[in-house]
Design a protein around this motif. Structure first.
Motif, PDB file in Angstrom:
ATOM      1  N   THR A 181      -2.889  19.500   3.476  1.00  0.00           N
ATOM      2  CA  THR A 181      -3.240  18.345   4.302  1.00  0.00           C
ATOM      3  C   THR A 181      -4.665  18.470   4.809  1.00  0.00           C
ATOM      4  O   THR A 181      -5.441  17.502   4.781  1.00  0.00           O
ATOM      5  N   ASN A 182      -5.053  19.663   5.257  1.00  0.00           N
ATOM      6  CA  ASN A 182      -6.420  19.868   5.731  1.00  0.00           C
ATOM      7  C   ASN A 182      -7.436  19.784   4.598  1.00  0.00           C
ATOM      8  O   ASN A 182      -8.551  19.299   4.801  1.00  0.00           O
ATOM      9  N   LEU A 183      -7.075  20.222   3.406  1.00  0.00           N
ATOM     10  CA  LEU A 183      -7.978  20.060   2.260  1.00  0.00           C
ATOM     11  C   LEU A 183      -8.215  18.581   1.972  1.00  0.00           C
ATOM     12  O   LEU A 183      -9.346  18.176   1.669  1.00  0.00           O
ATOM     13  N   VAL A 233      -8.935  20.521  -4.308  1.00  0.00           N
ATOM     14  CA  VAL A 233      -8.026  19.729  -3.496  1.00  0.00           C
ATOM     15  C   VAL A 233      -6.831  19.352  -4.376  1.00  0.00           C
ATOM     16  O   VAL A 233      -7.015  18.896  -5.501  1.00  0.00           O
ATOM     17  N   PRO A 234      -5.585  19.550  -3.883  1.00  0.00           N
ATOM     18  CA  PRO A 234      -4.420  19.144  -4.672  1.00  0.00           C
ATOM     19  C   PRO A 234      -4.510  17.663  -5.042  1.00  0.00           C
ATOM     20  O   PRO A 234      -4.898  16.832  -4.233  1.00  0.00           O
ATOM     21  N   ARG A 235      -4.140  17.329  -6.281  1.00  0.00           N
ATOM     22  CA  ARG A 235      -4.302  15.967  -6.771  1.00  0.00           C
ATOM     23  C   ARG A 235      -2.989  15.217  -6.897  1.00  0.00           C
ATOM     24  O   ARG A 235      -2.952  14.099  -7.388  1.00  0.00           O
ATOM     25  N   ARG A 236      -1.902  15.813  -6.480  1.00  0.00           N
ATOM     26  CA  ARG A 236      -0.611  15.131  -6.550  1.00  0.00           C
ATOM     27  C   ARG A 236      -0.521  14.096  -5.426  1.00  0.00           C
ATOM     28  O   ARG A 236      -1.306  14.137  -4.495  1.00  0.00           O
ATOM     29  N   PRO A 237       0.435  13.178  -5.480  1.00  0.00           N
ATOM     30  CA  PRO A 237       0.571  12.163  -4.425  1.00  0.00           C
ATOM     31  C   PRO A 237       0.785  12.782  -3.041  1.00  0.00           C
ATOM     32  O   PRO A 237       1.241  13.918  -2.911  1.00  0.00           O
ATOM     33  N   HIS A 257       0.095  14.611   0.329  1.00  0.00           N
ATOM     34  CA  HIS A 257      -0.811  15.714   0.674  1.00  0.00           C
ATOM     35  C   HIS A 257      -1.037  16.651  -0.498  1.00  0.00           C
ATOM     36  O   HIS A 257      -1.889  17.514  -0.455  1.00  0.00           O
ATOM     37  N   GLY A 258      -0.266  16.485  -1.569  1.00  0.00           N
ATOM     38  CA  GLY A 258      -0.547  17.206  -2.796  1.00  0.00           C
ATOM     39  C   GLY A 258       0.347  18.370  -3.150  1.00  0.00           C
ATOM     40  O   GLY A 258       0.169  18.979  -4.194  1.00  0.00           O
ATOM     41  N   VAL A 259       1.306  18.695  -2.313  1.00  0.00           N
ATOM     42  CA  VAL A 259       2.219  19.788  -2.631  1.00  0.00           C
ATOM     43  C   VAL A 259       3.659  19.361  -2.357  1.00  0.00           C
ATOM     44  O   VAL A 259       3.913  18.498  -1.526  1.00  0.00           O
ATOM     45  N   THR A 260       4.578  19.992  -3.082  1.00  0.00           N
ATOM     46  CA  THR A 260       6.004  19.744  -2.885  1.00  0.00           C
ATOM     47  C   THR A 260       6.625  21.011  -2.321  1.00  0.00           C
ATOM     48  O   THR A 260       6.592  22.055  -2.978  1.00  0.00           O
ATOM     49  N   PRO A 261       7.176  20.962  -1.103  1.00  0.00           N
ATOM     50  CA  PRO A 261       7.787  22.158  -0.516  1.00  0.00           C
ATOM     51  C   PRO A 261       9.022  22.608  -1.308  1.00  0.00           C
ATOM     52  O   PRO A 261       9.793  21.790  -1.807  1.00  0.00           O
ATOM     53  N   ASP A 262       9.187  23.907  -1.420  1.00  0.00           N
ATOM     54  CA  ASP A 262      10.316  24.517  -2.122  1.00  0.00           C
ATOM     55  C   ASP A 262      11.524  24.533  -1.190  1.00  0.00           C
ATOM     56  O   ASP A 262      11.541  25.269  -0.202  1.00  0.00           O
ATOM     57  N   PRO A 263      12.568  23.738  -1.485  1.00  0.00           N
ATOM     58  CA  PRO A 263      13.721  23.682  -0.589  1.00  0.00           C
ATOM     59  C   PRO A 263      14.461  25.021  -0.486  1.00  0.00           C
ATOM     60  O   PRO A 263      15.042  25.321   0.546  1.00  0.00           O
ATOM     61  N   GLU A 264      14.428  25.842  -1.539  1.00  0.00           N
ATOM     62  CA  GLU A 264      15.095  27.147  -1.486  1.00  0.00           C
ATOM     63  C   GLU A 264      14.392  28.082  -0.507  1.00  0.00           C
ATOM     64  O   GLU A 264      15.043  28.822   0.232  1.00  0.00           O
ATOM     65  N   LEU A 265      13.060  28.065  -0.496  1.00  0.00           N
ATOM     66  CA  LEU A 265      12.332  28.904   0.468  1.00  0.00           C
ATOM     67  C   LEU A 265      12.606  28.429   1.884  1.00  0.00           C
ATOM     68  O   LEU A 265      12.830  29.249   2.785  1.00  0.00           O
ATOM     69  N   ILE A 266      12.629  27.133   2.093  1.00  0.00           N
ATOM     70  CA  ILE A 266      12.926  26.591   3.423  1.00  0.00           C
ATOM     71  C   ILE A 266      14.318  27.002   3.863  1.00  0.00           C
ATOM     72  O   ILE A 266      14.516  27.445   4.997  1.00  0.00           O
TER      73      ILE A 266
END
Length: 89
Positions: A14-16, A68-72, A74-83
């Protein structure tokens, strides 16, 4: 301007995005580029949270810059397993 980020991959991404949208700061012949300051010690929420990976520490150590991440969004998808692994009951 220097953003200080000691959070997750989501916070870094997000900051990037924010810094990429900012123009260089005026100040003479050589305007300052916005910068990001972050902790380089291992942080699972920064280093492992993004499914796509966020190799910011390695890129910055090698080149002094990162992409800068280029995906839609903020650019990253959080890993639900890590969460789930760190979720409090």
């Amino acid at each position: 301007m220097v953003n200080h980020v000691w959070g997750s991959a989501v916070a870094v991404a997000t900051n990037l995005q924010l810094l990429a949208a900012m123009p260089p700061l005026p100040g003479g012949l050589h305007p300052d580029e916005p910068m990001l300051e972050f902790d380089t010690t291992h942080n699972a929420f920064r280093d492992d949270l993004a499914l796509e990976g966020l190799p910011i520490a390695a890129e910055v150590a090698r080149t002094g810059r990162t992409k800068v991440p280029r995906r839609p969004g903020h650019g990253v998808t959080p890993d639900p397993e890590l969460i789930a692994r760190y979720a409090a009951d």
